[in-house]
Design a protein around this motif. Structure first.
Motif, PDB file in Angstrom:
ATOM      1  N   ALA A 304       0.813  -1.206   0.000  1.00  0.00           N
ATOM      2  CA  ALA A 304       0.000   0.000   0.000  1.00  0.00           C
ATOM      3  C   ALA A 304       0.850   1.261   0.000  1.00  0.00           C
ATOM      4  CB  ALA A 304      -0.917   0.006   1.222  1.00  0.00           C
TER       5      ALA A 304
ATOM      6  N   THR B 197      -5.607  12.847  12.311  1.00  0.00           N
ATOM      7  CA  THR B 197      -4.969  11.945  11.351  1.00  0.00           C
ATOM      8  C   THR B 197      -3.589  11.549  11.864  1.00  0.00           C
ATOM      9  OG1 THR B 197      -5.989  13.360   9.697  1.00  0.00           O
ATOM     10  CG2 THR B 197      -4.556  11.605   8.909  1.00  0.00           C
TER      11      THR B 197
ATOM     12  N   ARG C 176      -8.013   2.519   9.990  1.00  0.00           N
ATOM     13  CA  ARG C 176      -6.608   2.834   9.716  1.00  0.00           C
ATOM     14  C   ARG C 176      -5.768   1.574   9.919  1.00  0.00           C
ATOM     15  NH1 ARG C 176      -7.395   8.766  11.865  1.00  0.00           N
ATOM     16  NH2 ARG C 176      -9.060   7.948  13.177  1.00  0.00           N
ATOM     17  N   PHE C 192      -6.079  13.524   3.526  1.00  0.00           N
ATOM     18  CA  PHE C 192      -6.375  12.183   3.017  1.00  0.00           C
ATOM     19  C   PHE C 192      -5.638  11.158   3.872  1.00  0.00           C
ATOM     20  CE2 PHE C 192      -3.153  10.227  -0.100  1.00  0.00           C
ATOM     21  CZ  PHE C 192      -2.052  10.822   0.459  1.00  0.00           C
ATOM     22  N   ILE C 193      -6.272  10.004   4.016  1.00  0.00           N
ATOM     23  CA  ILE C 193      -5.615   8.896   4.709  1.00  0.00           C
ATOM     24  C   ILE C 193      -5.883   7.600   3.956  1.00  0.00           C
ATOM     25  CG2 ILE C 193      -5.634   9.852   7.041  1.00  0.00           C
ATOM     26  CD1 ILE C 193      -8.115   8.160   7.591  1.00  0.00           C
ATOM     27  N   THR C 194      -5.118   6.597   4.293  1.00  0.00           N
ATOM     28  CA  THR C 194      -5.293   5.268   3.708  1.00  0.00           C
ATOM     29  C   THR C 194      -6.001   4.396   4.728  1.00  0.00           C
ATOM     30  OG1 THR C 194      -3.213   5.550   2.536  1.00  0.00           O
ATOM     31  CG2 THR C 194      -4.120   3.333   2.616  1.00  0.00           C
ATOM     32  N   TRP C 196      -8.403   0.514   5.369  1.00  0.00           N
ATOM     33  CA  TRP C 196      -8.654  -0.846   4.913  1.00  0.00           C
ATOM     34  C   TRP C 196      -9.984  -1.324   5.475  1.00  0.00           C
ATOM     35  CZ3 TRP C 196      -3.915   1.082   5.986  1.00  0.00           C
ATOM     36  CH2 TRP C 196      -2.848   0.768   5.117  1.00  0.00           C
ATOM     37  N   PRO C 207      -6.307  -1.521   0.011  1.00  0.00           N
ATOM     38  CA  PRO C 207      -6.022  -0.171   0.519  1.00  0.00           C
ATOM     39  C   PRO C 207      -6.893   0.849  -0.199  1.00  0.00           C
ATOM     40  CG  PRO C 207      -4.159  -1.006  -0.736  1.00  0.00           C
ATOM     41  CD  PRO C 207      -5.088  -2.142  -0.559  1.00  0.00           C
TER      42      PRO C 207
END
Lengths: 484, 262, 315
Positions: A304, B197, C176, C192-194, C196, C207
């Motif tokens: 990823a 975040t 997360r 922005f975040i990744t 799952w 992802p």
């Protein structure tokens, strides 16, 4: 015993070490009958021109690769099992990674001479392929692939592909972020093959990307299957050169039916040995002084994540560039598709190597020249071949540079979009320009030197049709009896 | 202008000029309310001269008649944003078409402090992060960096290309506070990583890793950029291959030779 | 290897003399000239330096090792030997040109005829038993095909896995990497975040990018996807539709996603459609909703199979 005393008598005095080697040689000869063969080998004549040593650079790099590679295999662990790092490199302590990556870090930081061996190995791989490339160019531009050397050309092209693959497999073993990204792209290119792609990718990787098996499988390929294939083919390659005798440039006393040069023993052998040591020295220097593949900065592979400025090793750069400059076209019909990566990744690569393999046969057919050739061409005397070769090299060079478009753009403050658009046109225009300029240059240089040129493909004289005919032969080369 | 106002100005100007004559240092808004107000006022003055033509009165932004934004609103910019842009010299911008890049700052540290204080009053944008590297976990920072930052800034922090001529800058020029401010602000094309975040501890960790990247370990020798195969390819050809070709040419040259006659 | 022994150099060639008489002088004398002496000294010095470097290398290793020292000392040692040998060869070894005869590669007609005759004689038994040849050939072919079958064990049948992700269950929270769920307000505008699917944070095909776009900018959902966003947060697959690299570059002002591998560019405000580069398809979009506690969930699987294309992706 009487033979030994004969020898020593001739030597006028005891020289113990010479006596012993003679005794050993005699012992071997009585078991294998090697004297005749050995004598032939000693007296083998090799024409000497510096450009004939380029292939040797590849051979010696391969030997260094094997020696350093064996050392590395004792420490590298090709396993995808996850472990937590607790070695001496602090910025990765506590980070989860595969055992493969972990063992590579250990090699780099905690095994004495591990890092220098790793680096020599990687530099040797880069130079192995560079040597193959310049050797291939020399063989191509001098026409050394013509009959009777087509077999060796085919073997050489196969060696090129095997070397390329082994380099790719080798740097992918370490399971770092950069090479893992490369593997992802390999997987996707495989996937893009129509009909069989999904099966091939699944069989190769053991399932969907990344799968738990790929490192272990690459290891088997990289340390066993491909090196053995390279070693066998290299041996055949050299044996054929010796059997057919090396080609030579035209010159005084040099004809199609002789080979003029140095004898193997002692001069040629000594020079070859010296070059081996010097090549190894250059590789050792690079391995100690220039850092290569700092995997601790890249981090362990995570599917990823990806870094900016991700490029493959130089010899794969042409493929990476082709992938970047290819416009976003796909072929779709009835729910089936041929995805975009297929065209630059499979089709272009396939055509490249198909043309490479076929070249001696294509050229013979077009020129109508099926005769044996042991005298080389000077490139300027074959303007069409030289121009085509230069054009092809420029095509792949532009593609190669395009592989670094983002770094180019960032370094020079350019728009990466503009850079890629430029390369899209350049990759088509550069070969035309380079080919034309090379052709003119060859004609010019030949005219200036008063040399005849062979342009059997008289493009201008007979438009639309290729004329068959043998090129004018050099003045003192007899018509080969076995010709046609 | 009333004499009272003039006096007020003088009371502000004199200490400012006096401090300017001494060694410059970064001035944080003092605890006292008076010092705060003075700083904000000084900032507003500087703002009106240097910034309002694009960012509007009171930071409201300026939109031209064609609908183009000459300067965005600063209402949510916060102290962090002003600090970042001003101390890296990205602002002020000569014309709004330019892409902001790092330059020598146009203001000195105290002027920046004043402008920062003023911009902070325009809304409730992020404050300048308080970076504490002493307890930071550089390994954790590395993981955060690789997950969020390397895609633009590259694994070695040397920057990377973005679309249409923009670029993510190299990180070795930035101080820890500038890095932290950028993370919270999301300047230019950079996304915004707020406290929900990346927590403040996460921020300390990633800043400590960026600090490490300014002078990482290079056990392998000359780092040649740490960006990977491109400089490595150059070295292989221009150092390795050239050396080998020179050696080949040396070995291949022959001493004067007796050539055989045909 | 070699058919006939290599004859000694061509008779009458004036360039040749016996090697033992050559001691590196053009004049052919047995005594070393001054140049010869210099070269001998230089060559010997190279060997001595090489030996010293080798000793130093061993010492460095013994004392703990250091990569630069190891590489340089190894290079000096190898190089010293190499230079020494080459100097020796160039100065003292014979470098006259000799000639050797070369014959056409094709064998002489008699040899070919003799071979053919012997082969035919033995092969007559082969040809006269056609049935045996045919059945033997059939057996080998069948066995050969059968031996290829174990390749099937190398990997699973490419199945629905390529077209599905763990989101397909519906109502799956997005989390997360540390497993914590996400609320829309956890993201700032331009953030922005990744994420799952919950419980599958190691799924390589899943992802997902959560992007909070600027609500003042025009967001154009694709037809039928009007309710796929929550609170100005949109979700796309992170895997590039070109060759599967994670599309990690979000340019917040341009609102474009840039893939660092081959520079495919996707428009976040228009269903991540590709606007530049080799990618030919938009990034698949994930439909979002909110669960009872206000956390973001995926209400279904991605709009299309994720990642790079394959033959039957559209079926």
């Amino acid at each position: 015993m009487s033979e030994v005393s004969d020898v020593s008598a001739r030597r006028r005095g005891p020289r113990p070490e010479r006596l012993l080697t003679h005794r050993i040689a005699r012992w071997v000869d009585t078991r294998l009958g090697t004297a005749k063969l050995a004598r032939t080998a000693l007296n083998k004549v090799f024409p000497d021109h510096w450009s004939f040593m380029l292939g040797e650079l590849g051979l010696y790099s391969f030997i260094v690769l094997v020696l350093t590679g064996v050392y590395l295999t004792f420490f590298f662990d090709p396993s995808s099992n996850l472990v937590v790092y607790d070695g001496s490199y602090e910025p990765l302590r506590g980070v989860q990674m595969t055992e493969a990556y972990h063992s590579a870090l250990e090699l780099s930081f905690d095994v004495r001479a591990g890092l220098v061996m790793r680096q020599i190995h990687h530099w040797a791989a880069l130079l192995f392929l560079a040597a193959i490339a310049v050797h291939l160019a020399r063989v191509f531009f001098t026409g050394a692939f013509r009959r009777p050397r087509e077999i060796n050309w085919i073997i050489g092209c196969t060696l090129l592909i095997l070397a390329l693959l082994n380099g790719l497999f080798g740097y992918s073993l370490l399971d770092d972020q950069l090479s893992g990204t490369g593997l992802r792209i390999v997987y996707s290119i495989t996937l893009s093959i129509p009909l069989a792609g999904t099966w091939l990718a699944s069989l190769l990787f053991g399932g969907e990307f990344p799968g738990p098996d790929i490192i272990e499988r690459l290891y088997v390929l990289h340390i066993l299957l491909v090196p053995v294939a390279i070693a066998v083919l290299l041996t055949a390659h050299l044996a054929i050169v010796v059997h057919q005798k090396h080609t030579q440039f035209p010159g005084p006393g040099r004809r199609e039916d002789n080979v003029v040069g140095e004898r193997m023993w002692p001069t040629y052998a000594a020079k070859a040995l010296g070059l081996f040591f010097l090549t190894s020295a250059v590789l050792a220097f690079l391995g100690g002084v220039f850092q290569i593949n700092p995997i601790w900065i890249y981090g362990p592979f995570d599917p990823a994540q990806v870094s900016a400025a991700s490029q493959p090793d130089w010899y794969m750069g042409w493929l990476d560039g082709a992938l970047r400059i290819m416009p976003g076209w796909e072929v779709r019909a009835g729910g089936f598709e041929t995805p975009n990566p297929f065209f630059p990744g499979v089709l272009l690569a396939g055509i490249t190597f198909a043309l490479l393999y076929a070249w001696p046969f294509l050229e013979a057919r077009v020129t109508g020249d099926y005769a044996e050739h042991n005298l080389l061409d000077r490139p300027r005397q074959r303007p069409v071949r030289t121009a085509l070769g230069a054009a092809t090299i420029s095509f792949y060079t532009v593609s190669f540079i395009a592989g670094g478009s983002d770094v180019l753009a960032a370094t020079f403050g350019l728009s990466v979009n503009a850079v890629l658009w430029t390369f899209r046109f350049a990759v088509l225009l550069a070969p035309l320009v380079v080919g034309w300029v090379t052709y003119q240059l060859c004609k010019e240089l030949s005219a200036r030197d008063g040399l005849p040129t062979a342009s059997p493909v008289a493009v201008r004289e007979i438009p639309g049709r290729l004329r068959r005919g043998a090129p004018p032969t050099p003045p003192d080369a007899p018509e080969a009896a076995a010709g046609r | 202008m009333t004499s009272r106002r003039r006096l007020h100005r003088l009371l502000v100007a004199v200490p400012l000029v006096a401090t300017a004559a001494l060694t410059p240092f970064v001035v944080r808004p003092a605890a006292g309310q008076d010092a705060d107000d003075e700083l904000v006022e000084a900032g507003r003055e500087l703002y009106e001269t240097g910034c309002s033509s694009c960012h509007g009165d009171d930071g409201g932004g300026v939109v031209t008649d064609d609908g183009d934004v000459r300067g965005p609103t600063l209402e949510q910019a916060g102290e962090a944003s002003a600090y970042y842009y001003l101390s890296t010299g990205r602002m002020p911008l000569a014309n709004s078409e330019e892409i902001p890049v790092r330059k020598r700052p146009a203001y000195d540290d105290r002027e920046i402090a004043a402008l920062v204080a003023y911009v902070g009053t325009l809304g409730d944008g992020p404050e300048i992060p308080d970076v504490d590297l002493d307890d930071a976990d550089v390994a954790a920072g590395g993981e955060i960096f690789r997950a969020n930052c390397q895609a633009c800034h590259s694994a070695s922090g040397s920057g990377g290309a973005l679309s249409y001529g923009r670029a993510a800058p190299r990180l070795s020029d930035a101080t820890p506070t500038e890095v932290a401010a950028a993370v919270r602000v999301g300047p230019g094309q950079m996304p915004v990583f707020g406290p929900d975040t990346l927590s403040d501890d996460d921020l300390d960790d990633v800043v400590s890793y960026v600090e490490y990247l300014r002078e990482p370990e290079d056990p392998g020798g000359l780092p040649i950029g740490r960006t990977g195969p491109i400089p490595e390819g150059f070295v292989a050809w221009l150092v390795g291959m050239v050396a080998l070709l020179i050696l080949v040419a040396w070995i291949g040259t022959r001493s004067p030779v007796r050539r055989s006659r045909p | 290897m070699s058919d006939s022994p290599n004859p000694p150099p061509v008779a009458g060639d004036p360039a040749v003399s016996a090697p033992s008489e050559q001691q590196g002088t053009v004049e052919g004398e047995a005594v070393l000239t001054r140049r010869g002496a210099r070269v001998e000294l230089a060559s010997a010095a190279c060997f001595v330096v090489a030996a010293l470097a080798a000793v130093a290398l061993a010492v460095v290793y013994w004392e703990g090792g250091q990569a630069q020292a190891e590489g340089v000392l190894l290079a000096v040692s190898l190089g010293g030997i190499g230079v020494g040998i080459v100097l020796w060869a160039k100065q003292f070894m014979p470098d006259d040109e000799v000639a050797e005869e070369r014959h056409p590669m094709a064998s002489a007609e008699e040899d070919v005829a003799a071979f053919t005759a012997d082969y035919e004689a033995g092969g007559s038994t082969l040809r006269s038993r056609r049935i045996l040849v045919a059945t033997a050939g059939g057996a080998c072919a069948a066995l050969g095909v059968a031996l290829v079958f174990p390749i099937r064990s190398l990997g699973p049948r490419p199945g629905r896995g390529l077209k599905q992700t763990p989101y397909r269950r519906g109502g799956v929270r997005v989390v997360r990497e540390d497993g914590s769920p996400v609320r829309p307000d956890d993201l700032e505008t331009g953030g922005f975040i990744t994420v799952w699917p919950e419980g599958n944070t190691d799924a390589a095909d899943s992802p997902t990018l959560l992007i909070r776009f600027d609500e003042d900018d025009e967001f154009e959902p694709k037809g039928g996807r009007e309710d796929w966003t929550v609170g100005n947060v949109v979700a796309y697959s992170k895997l590039c539709t070109h060759t599967g690299c994670p599309v990690g570059l979000y340019q917040s002002q341009l609102e474009l996603l840039l893939c660092p591998c081959h520079q495919s560019t996707f428009d976040v405000m228009r269903w991540a459609t590709p606007i530049f580069g080799p990618a030919a398809r938009p990034l698949p979009q994930l439909p979002l909703g909110l669960d009872g506690e206000g956390y973001i969930v995926a209400t279904g699987d991605f709009s299309d199979p994720v990642g790079p294309g394959f033959w039957d992706r559209g079926r």
